[in-house]
Design an enzyme around this catalytic site. Structure first.
Site, mmCIF file in Angstrom:
data_model
loop_
_atom_site.group_PDB
_atom_site.id
_atom_site.type_symbol
_atom_site.label_atom_id
_atom_site.label_comp_id
_atom_site.label_asym_id
_atom_site.label_seq_id
_atom_site.Cartn_x
_atom_site.Cartn_y
_atom_site.Cartn_z
ATOM 1 N N LYS A 78 35.268 -10.781 4.408
ATOM 2 C CA LYS A 78 33.935 -11.027 4.995
ATOM 3 C C LYS A 78 33.849 -12.445 5.526
ATOM 4 O O LYS A 78 33.378 -12.683 6.625
ATOM 5 C CB LYS A 78 32.815 -10.815 3.955
ATOM 6 C CG LYS A 78 32.489 -9.413 3.598
ATOM 7 C CD LYS A 78 31.745 -8.624 4.649
ATOM 8 C CE LYS A 78 32.665 -7.911 5.585
ATOM 9 N NZ LYS A 78 33.377 -6.769 5.184
ATOM 10 N N TRP B 282 35.820 -3.705 26.175
ATOM 11 C CA TRP B 282 36.580 -4.572 25.274
ATOM 12 C C TRP B 282 37.991 -4.556 25.840
ATOM 13 O O TRP B 282 38.663 -3.526 25.817
ATOM 14 C CB TRP B 282 36.527 -3.979 23.862
ATOM 15 C CG TRP B 282 37.115 -4.804 22.774
ATOM 16 C CD1 TRP B 282 36.502 -5.808 22.082
ATOM 17 C CD2 TRP B 282 38.422 -4.658 22.188
ATOM 18 N NE1 TRP B 282 37.350 -6.301 21.121
ATOM 19 C CE2 TRP B 282 38.525 -5.625 21.159
ATOM 20 C CE3 TRP B 282 39.507 -3.824 22.436
ATOM 21 C CZ2 TRP B 282 39.672 -5.761 20.385
ATOM 22 C CZ3 TRP B 282 40.651 -3.971 21.658
ATOM 23 C CH2 TRP B 282 40.712 -4.930 20.647
ATOM 24 N N GLU C 57 36.052 -12.928 8.652
ATOM 25 C CA GLU C 57 35.586 -12.163 9.819
ATOM 26 C C GLU C 57 34.445 -12.846 10.557
ATOM 27 O O GLU C 57 34.415 -12.847 11.778
ATOM 28 C CB GLU C 57 35.058 -10.787 9.377
ATOM 29 C CG GLU C 57 36.102 -9.738 9.171
ATOM 30 C CD GLU C 57 35.472 -8.376 8.917
ATOM 31 O OE1 GLU C 57 34.635 -8.255 8.000
ATOM 32 O OE2 GLU C 57 35.808 -7.432 9.642
ATOM 33 N N HIS D 155 51.757 -18.174 -8.997
ATOM 34 C CA HIS D 155 53.035 -17.807 -8.377
ATOM 35 C C HIS D 155 53.109 -18.243 -6.910
ATOM 36 O O HIS D 155 53.944 -17.739 -6.172
ATOM 37 C CB HIS D 155 53.250 -16.294 -8.505
ATOM 38 C CG HIS D 155 53.296 -15.860 -9.932
ATOM 39 N ND1 HIS D 155 54.452 -15.859 -10.674
ATOM 40 C CD2 HIS D 155 52.300 -15.475 -10.767
ATOM 41 C CE1 HIS D 155 54.175 -15.462 -11.910
ATOM 42 N NE2 HIS D 155 52.874 -15.228 -11.989
ATOM 43 N N ASN E 195 36.727 4.857 27.748
ATOM 44 C CA ASN E 195 37.196 4.171 26.532
ATOM 45 C C ASN E 195 38.580 4.707 26.205
ATOM 46 O O ASN E 195 38.832 5.904 26.379
ATOM 47 C CB ASN E 195 36.309 4.500 25.329
ATOM 48 C CG ASN E 195 34.912 3.967 25.479
ATOM 49 O OD1 ASN E 195 34.624 3.230 26.400
ATOM 50 N ND2 ASN E 195 34.053 4.358 24.556
ATOM 51 N N GLY E 196 39.435 3.856 25.650
ATOM 52 C CA GLY E 196 40.767 4.324 25.251
ATOM 53 C C GLY E 196 41.833 3.679 26.121
ATOM 54 O O GLY E 196 41.572 2.699 26.835
ATOM 55 N N CYS F 72 35.192 -0.464 23.409
ATOM 56 C CA CYS F 72 34.306 -0.151 24.525
ATOM 57 C C CYS F 72 33.198 0.815 24.113
ATOM 58 O O CYS F 72 33.353 1.581 23.170
ATOM 59 C CB CYS F 72 35.098 0.518 25.648
ATOM 60 S SG CYS F 72 36.548 -0.377 26.144
ATOM 61 N N GLU G 252 37.781 -8.347 -0.514
ATOM 62 C CA GLU G 252 36.671 -8.044 0.391
ATOM 63 C C GLU G 252 35.836 -9.301 0.676
ATOM 64 O O GLU G 252 35.418 -9.532 1.810
ATOM 65 C CB GLU G 252 35.814 -6.922 -0.224
ATOM 66 C CG GLU G 252 34.568 -6.539 0.546
ATOM 67 C CD GLU G 252 34.823 -6.080 1.978
ATOM 68 O OE1 GLU G 252 35.981 -5.822 2.350
ATOM 69 O OE2 GLU G 252 33.837 -6.011 2.740
ATOM 70 N N ARG H 30 29.706 -2.983 18.758
ATOM 71 C CA ARG H 30 31.104 -2.550 18.783
ATOM 72 C C ARG H 30 32.029 -3.659 19.283
ATOM 73 O O ARG H 30 33.244 -3.546 19.151
ATOM 74 C CB ARG H 30 31.249 -1.321 19.696
ATOM 75 C CG ARG H 30 30.505 -0.110 19.171
ATOM 76 C CD ARG H 30 30.346 0.929 20.251
ATOM 77 N NE ARG H 30 31.595 1.587 20.561
ATOM 78 C CZ ARG H 30 31.983 2.761 20.086
ATOM 79 N NH1 ARG H 30 31.194 3.394 19.254
ATOM 80 N NH2 ARG H 30 33.127 3.294 20.422
ATOM 81 N N LYS I 269 33.503 -2.817 16.025
ATOM 82 C CA LYS I 269 32.987 -2.065 14.881
ATOM 83 C C LYS I 269 33.879 -0.887 14.552
ATOM 84 O O LYS I 269 34.124 -0.571 13.411
ATOM 85 C CB LYS I 269 31.564 -1.582 15.203
ATOM 86 C CG LYS I 269 30.904 -0.809 14.073
ATOM 87 C CD LYS I 269 30.642 -1.709 12.895
ATOM 88 C CE LYS I 269 30.110 -0.980 11.691
ATOM 89 N NZ LYS I 269 30.284 -1.764 10.452
HETATM 90 O O1 M6R Z 1 35.183 2.690 10.269
HETATM 91 P P1 M6R Z 1 36.238 2.298 9.267
HETATM 92 O O2 M6R Z 1 35.688 2.183 7.877
HETATM 93 O O3 M6R Z 1 37.424 3.201 9.310
HETATM 94 O O4 M6R Z 1 36.719 0.866 9.723
HETATM 95 C C1 M6R Z 1 37.816 0.259 9.123
HETATM 96 C C2 M6R Z 1 37.906 -1.205 9.488
HETATM 97 O O5 M6R Z 1 38.110 -1.351 10.860
HETATM 98 C C3 M6R Z 1 36.636 -1.972 9.094
HETATM 99 O O6 M6R Z 1 36.382 -1.839 7.735
HETATM 100 C C4 M6R Z 1 36.781 -3.455 9.445
HETATM 101 O O7 M6R Z 1 37.739 -4.049 8.646
HETATM 102 C C5 M6R Z 1 35.436 -4.156 9.335
HETATM 103 N N1 M6R Z 1 35.342 -5.151 10.355
HETATM 104 C C6 M6R Z 1 35.223 -4.797 8.004
HETATM 105 O O8 M6R Z 1 34.118 -5.611 7.921
#
Ligand code: M6R
Length: 617
Positions: A494, A76, A497, A513, A102-103, A2, A490, A28, A612
């Site tokens: 990406k 959210w 995601e 394996h 938020n929360g 949020c 990574e 976000r 985010k």
């Molecule tokens: O703000 P942070 O680096 O702590 O966030 C950690 C993860 O939530 C963040 O890296 C997430 O995996 C991203 N969506 C990666 O692209």
């Protein structure tokens, strides 16, 4: 997660500025949006499921009067489906109090039952509506003093919150509070504002006050009075943020992600170059780092913890440390650490890596380490974030605001910072000579011009060819070894995601394996095969994939015809020393996932279900 934006000014209409701020928080992730004002002693709310544009359309047809005070929110969903009635702001059943939050209020169900027994009626499934009713129920007891009613309500609440509240009685002040969820207050001219993230307020001010956990504040157009949980006034220095509003905007790019990928050469310069101490073959950090040679020599190991992309940085932090400083490193997923046996901290330094500095799992891990007597070094990109403020030692990356949900330049900044950290520890512990330190600094300086070729027309064409292979599949594998195993992970993260194509990153040695069973003509492999200790092994892995009819997208050094002839598509990267290869190799993988997602018509900057900054566990 949020987002909150609120403002209270002397006169005029703050609604457009508040909605603009809300748009800067779109990254976000959210499913509905809403806004509230107080006018002529009455609270007015508009809220709609979907994008902010839907809310704006609603406001266009069904406008609100100009208002010097407004509260806005992107939701959210946590409690209740994304529906208009569950969107924020929420009011109590008599329309006396309005809240954006938020929360998660963990004991909301019990509170709701008590309030229902006392005659309160509810129209949503949310914990926030319960909070609004709780505050309203205490308002009379506190003679209409909203701040006192909020403070007294928060004593009955368990959970995490950042909230902004207003009452129908008062159109020129708002009350804010936070606990385990970020909130900043902006001090503008003739206006005071609040938001869950600084970029939302950059159009109004660059002067901020950061609230600590448990604090509340009363905001009027000319003041912000902060109180501790015991209602004692707190004085706090204003922090100036040097991020510009433009940095938080797209600047002509179709997506933030593309802009942020292309900013990476500058991130290298900003995060590293002012810190390089050529005369000593060393690195100099700011005073907030606070770890002198003696302290760095006392630690018997470093433990890296993070989540998501930052966790992949952590894996490389360990490798840099072991390579440059010959000091053992451990890597732990921050959320797993919380529930591991409570061992003694011993003489380890814990490094918590978080772009936002607000990730709930990472912050909890930090506090757990500290409660066991351990020390924490926070590596983060946001000055004033909780990690920046609560860590014992701090090393900031200077990436500028990262808006795309898929982290790119922040990862690059983290790798740069971790490289510098390992070098510093190596020099402090005298396992790196001045000459060796100088060589590592020189490698870093020479990296920046080499990155240019990754943004050339040829590179873009190669990414398009590789995307032809990945855009049509359901699933694929990313392989790398050594420094490039975290890069394979990574690259896979990406892709999944933002394109929703299933992808896994593996150390290439694992392929035989298990994952090899998946390989056929419909299951491609992205193989990172740049020069280094494991180059020949990677070439063998590529052969094994080809032998099973799997298509190969290779990341290879410029001029490497051996790999190019084996692969179906090759992403050429500049030749660099092996220890710098992660910073180079990750870039074409980011570009590849961007190209695939864009081609598939996905929402690149705001992928589904993702936020985010993950501020709840
Ligand atoms: O703000 P942070 O680096 O702590 O966030 C950690 C993860 O939530 C963040 O890296 C997430 O995996 C991203 N969506 C990666 O692209």
């Amino acid at each position: 997660m949020c987002g909150i934006v609120a403002a209270v000014g002397v006169d005029g209409n703050v609604l457009p500025a508040v909605i603009h701020g809300l748009k800067t928080l779109e990254y976000r992730g959210y499913d509905s949006a809403g806004v509230a004002i107080v006018s002529d002693g009455a609270i007015q709310v508009r809220r709609r499921t979907g994008k902010i544009a839907v809310l704006e359309e609603d406001l266009g047809q069904n406008g609100l009067p100009a208002s010097p005070m407004a509260l806005a929110h992107t939701r959210w969903a946590t409690h209740g489906a994304p529906e208009d009635r569950n969107a924020h702001p929420h009011r109590d059943h008599l329309d006396k109090v309005v809240i954006v939050h938020n929360g998660i209020i963990e004991n909301y169900a019990e509170l709701r039952t008590d309030l229902q027994d006392a005659g309160h009626e509810f129209t949503s499934d949310t914990d926030t509506e319960v909070l609004a009713n709780l505050v309203a129920s205490l308002l009379e007891e506190h003679e209409g003093d909203l701040h006192a009613a909020i403070q007294s309500s928060l004593q009955r609440v368990h959970g995490a919150y950042a909230l902004v509240a207003a009452s129908s009685e008062c159109a020129n002040s708002i009350v804010v509070a936070r606990h385990d969820s970020p909130l900043v207050v902006g001090i503008g001219e003739e206006l005071t504002c609040a938001a869950s993230d600084m970029p939302a307020l950059l159009g109004l001010t660059r002067d901020f006050l950061v609230l600590e956990n448990g604090e509340t504040a009363v905001l009027t157009p000319h003041s912000c009075q902060i109180f501790d949980p015991n209602n004692q006034p707190v004085s706090r220095d204003i922090q100036h943020c040097d991020w510009t509003p433009e940095q938080a905007e797209k600047g002509g790019y179709p997506h933030f992600m593309l802009k942020e990928i292309e900013e990476q050469p500058d991130v290298l310069a900003r995060t590293a170059f002012d810190r390089l101490h050529d005369a000593e073959g060393d690195v100099v950090f700011e005073s907030e780092f606070g770890l002198e040679d003696q302290a760095l020599c006392r630690f018997s190991r470093l433990r890296f913890m993070a989540m998501g992309t930052s966790f992949h940085s952590a894996l490389l932090g360990k490798q840099f440390l072991e390579e440059f400083a010959q000091l053992p490193g451990d890597v732990l997923n921050a959320s797993e650490f919380l529930y591991s046996p409570k061992l003694k901290e011993g003489d380890a330094l814990t490094v918590i890596i978080s772009q936002s500095g607000e990730t709930a799992d990472s912050l909890r891990a930090m506090r757990e380490v500290q409660s066991r007597g351990g020390k924490v070094l926070g590596i983060c990109n946001v000055r004033g974030s909780t990690l920046d403020r609560e860590a014992d030692h701090v090393l900031l990356t200077h990436c500028g605001p990262e808006v795309g949900v898929a982290s790119t330049k922040a990862f690059f900044g983290q790798l740069t910072a971790l490289y510098l950290l390992a070098l510093r520890v190596g020099r402090a512990r005298k396992v790196l000579s001045k000459e060796q330190g100088l060589a590592l600094l020189s490698d870093l300086r020479h990296l920046r011009p080499k990155l240019d070729s990754l943004f050339s027309d040829e590179a873009e064409e190669a990414v398009r060819t590789a995307a032809d292979i990945l855009a049509t599949v359901d699933s694929c594998l990313f392989l790398g070894r050594g420094f490039n195993h975290p890069i394979a992970m990574e690259g896979a993260l990406k892709l999944k995601e933002i394109s929703y194509i299933h992808a896994e990153g593996y150390p290439a040695g694992e392929m035989k394996h298990g994952p090899i069973a998946l390989i056929d003509e419909s299951f491609p492999v992205v193989a990172i095969a740049t020069p280094g200790k494991t180059y020949e092994k990677m070439v063998s892995n590529i052969e094994e994939v080809r032998a099973r009819s799997g298509k190969v997208v290779a990341v290879a050094a410029e001029g490497d015809q051996k790999v190019a002839q084996l692969a179906d598509a090759t992403l050429f990267v500049p030749k660099v020393p092996e220890h710098l290869s992660p910073l180079v190799n990750v870039i074409p993988l980011q570009q590849l996932s961007y190209e695939v997602a864009n081609r598939l018509g996905k929402d690149v900057d705001q992928p589904r279900n993702l936020a985010k900054s993950v501020t709840v566990e």
